[in-house]
Write an enzyme that holds these catalytic residues in place. Structure first.
Site, PDB file in Angstrom:
ATOM      1  CG  HIS A  41      -2.008  -1.057   1.114  1.00 22.80           C
ATOM      2  ND1 HIS A  41      -2.908  -1.136   0.088  1.00 22.80           N
ATOM      3  CD2 HIS A  41      -2.270  -2.117   1.921  1.00 22.80           C
ATOM      4  CE1 HIS A  41      -3.704  -2.185   0.261  1.00 22.80           C
ATOM      5  NE2 HIS A  41      -3.330  -2.801   1.368  1.00 22.80           N
ATOM      6  NE  ARG A  77       1.647  -4.236   3.692  1.00 21.37           N
ATOM      7  CZ  ARG A  77       0.533  -3.745   4.257  1.00 21.37           C
ATOM      8  NH1 ARG A  77      -0.226  -4.538   5.013  1.00 21.37           N
ATOM      9  NH2 ARG A  77       0.191  -2.484   4.090  1.00 21.37           N
ATOM     10  CD  GLU A 108      -4.224  -8.394   5.359  1.00 17.88           C
ATOM     11  OE1 GLU A 108      -4.368  -7.286   5.899  1.00 17.88           O
ATOM     12  OE2 GLU A 108      -3.360  -8.603   4.477  1.00 17.88           O
ATOM     13  CB  THR A 146      -8.075  -1.576   7.877  1.00 20.51           C
ATOM     14  OG1 THR A 146      -7.008  -1.879   6.982  1.00 20.51           O
ATOM     15  CG2 THR A 146      -7.661  -0.493   8.843  1.00 20.51           C
ATOM     16  CG  ASP A 147      -7.262  -5.669   4.137  1.00 21.00           C
ATOM     17  OD1 ASP A 147      -8.197  -5.288   3.414  1.00 21.00           O
ATOM     18  OD2 ASP A 147      -6.077  -5.420   3.890  1.00 21.00           O
TER      19      ASP A 147
HETATM   20  C1  3PY Z   1      -4.613  -3.750   7.273  1.00 23.21           C
HETATM   21  O1  3PY Z   1      -5.031  -2.973   8.139  1.00 23.21           O
HETATM   22  O2  3PY Z   1      -5.337  -4.512   6.629  1.00 23.21           O
HETATM   23  C2  3PY Z   1      -3.204  -3.778   6.963  1.00 23.21           C
HETATM   24  O3  3PY Z   1      -2.793  -4.560   6.138  1.00 23.21           O
HETATM   25  C3  3PY Z   1      -2.298  -2.812   7.628  1.00 23.21           C
HETATM   26  O4  3PY Z   1      -1.499  -2.163   6.691  1.00 23.21           O
HETATM   27 MG    MG Z   2      -4.279  -5.380   4.924  1.00 20.86          MG
END
Ligand code: 3PY
Ligand code: MG
Length: 255
Positions: A44, A69, A145, A170-171
């Site tokens: 990201h 990452r 996630e 967040t995912d």
């Molecule tokens: C998320 O919050 O999904 C992440 O991958 C953090 O960067």
């Molecule tokens: Mg993520």
């Protein structure tokens, strides 16, 4: 030697930051802040491979552990960033055992895995016999996630050779039908995070959590997470300047 593994052997948690700005200078500045590790975010963040290499070089001016990452669970990029000097990879959206095995195999030389030989920058810290110890030093960190990953956390976390599991809050929230907010107190989110931590403990795999504040970083350290992300470079910059702007009196932005 991977200092992150050393900290863990000593039972200490590691605090770090994410880098999303493609700059050797900002990577070097962040490496001088006291964090244990820095992760170059190719998923990201605005980073391509040609950005990552000089940033890894900049971080190498310090003892901070550089991680990357990768954009996706794709062996060629995992191998390229390890060759360039990352001490480990964080692999997003790992959803089942086969995907976890794919990530681990890309980090290990044969016969353990499928990593191809060619550690171009890595030899500068690893020495001519880098390959001998690399499998034991490079961290393979899988992110949990996705909805499938949550359902299959046990088979992912028990994957042989996996060093740690990193939660993307967040995912994870989206996968649970919640709003994608960081530092999430929704009971369903908290329960899932707790279950991932417990499962990591069960399989003796390190647990890592991503936050957006010192308050939550402290909370997750206190809870027993082994690795916690405190801040990213872009947010640090904009939050600091916003706060400073807000302290001025007798002046309004753009007025
Ligand atoms: C998320 O919050 O999904 C992440 O991958 C953090 O960067
Ligand atoms: Mg993520």
């Amino acid at each position: 030697m991977n200092r992150l593994k050393k900290l863990w052997r000593e039972g200490k948690p590691a605090v770090g930051a994410f880098l999303s700005i493609p700059s050797g200078l900002s990577a070097e500045a962040m490496a001088h802040t006291g964090v244990d590790w820095l992760c170059l975010d190719m998923q990201h963040g605005c980073l391509d491979y040609s950005d990552v290499v000089p940033m890894l070089t900049a971080i190498s001016t310090t003892a901070v552990v550089p991680l990357v990452r990768v954009p996706w669970n794709e062996p060629s990029m995992i191998m390229k960033v390890l060759d360039a000097g990352a001490y480990g990879v964080i692999v997003p959206m790992v959803s089942n055992r086969a995907e976890a095995e794919r990530a681990v195999a890309a980090c290990r030389y044969p016969p353990a895995g499928i990593r191809s030989n060619g550690p171009n920058r890595a030899v500068y810290y690893g020495g001519a016999d880098y390959q001998k110890g690399a499998d034991g030093e490079m961290l393979c960190i899988a992110m949990i996630e996705t909805a499938e990953g949550i359902a299959k956390m046990d088979e992912i976390i028990s994957t042989p050779g996996l060093d740690a599991v990193y939660i993307g809050p967040t995912d994870l929230a989206l996968s649970l039908g919640l709003a994608p907010v960081m530092d999430n107190d929704e009971p369903k989110h908290v329960a899932t995070v707790n279950k991932i931590l417990e499962t990591c403990r069960k399989h003796k795999v390190k647990a890592a959590m991503h936050t957006a504040s010192a308050k939550y970083t402290q909370r997750f350290i206190d809870q027993g997470f082994d690795m916690v992300m405190l801040v990213n470079d872009r947010m640090a910059m904009s939050n600091y300047v916003k706060a400073e702007v807000g302290k001025l009196t007798g002046w309004k932005p753009g007025a």
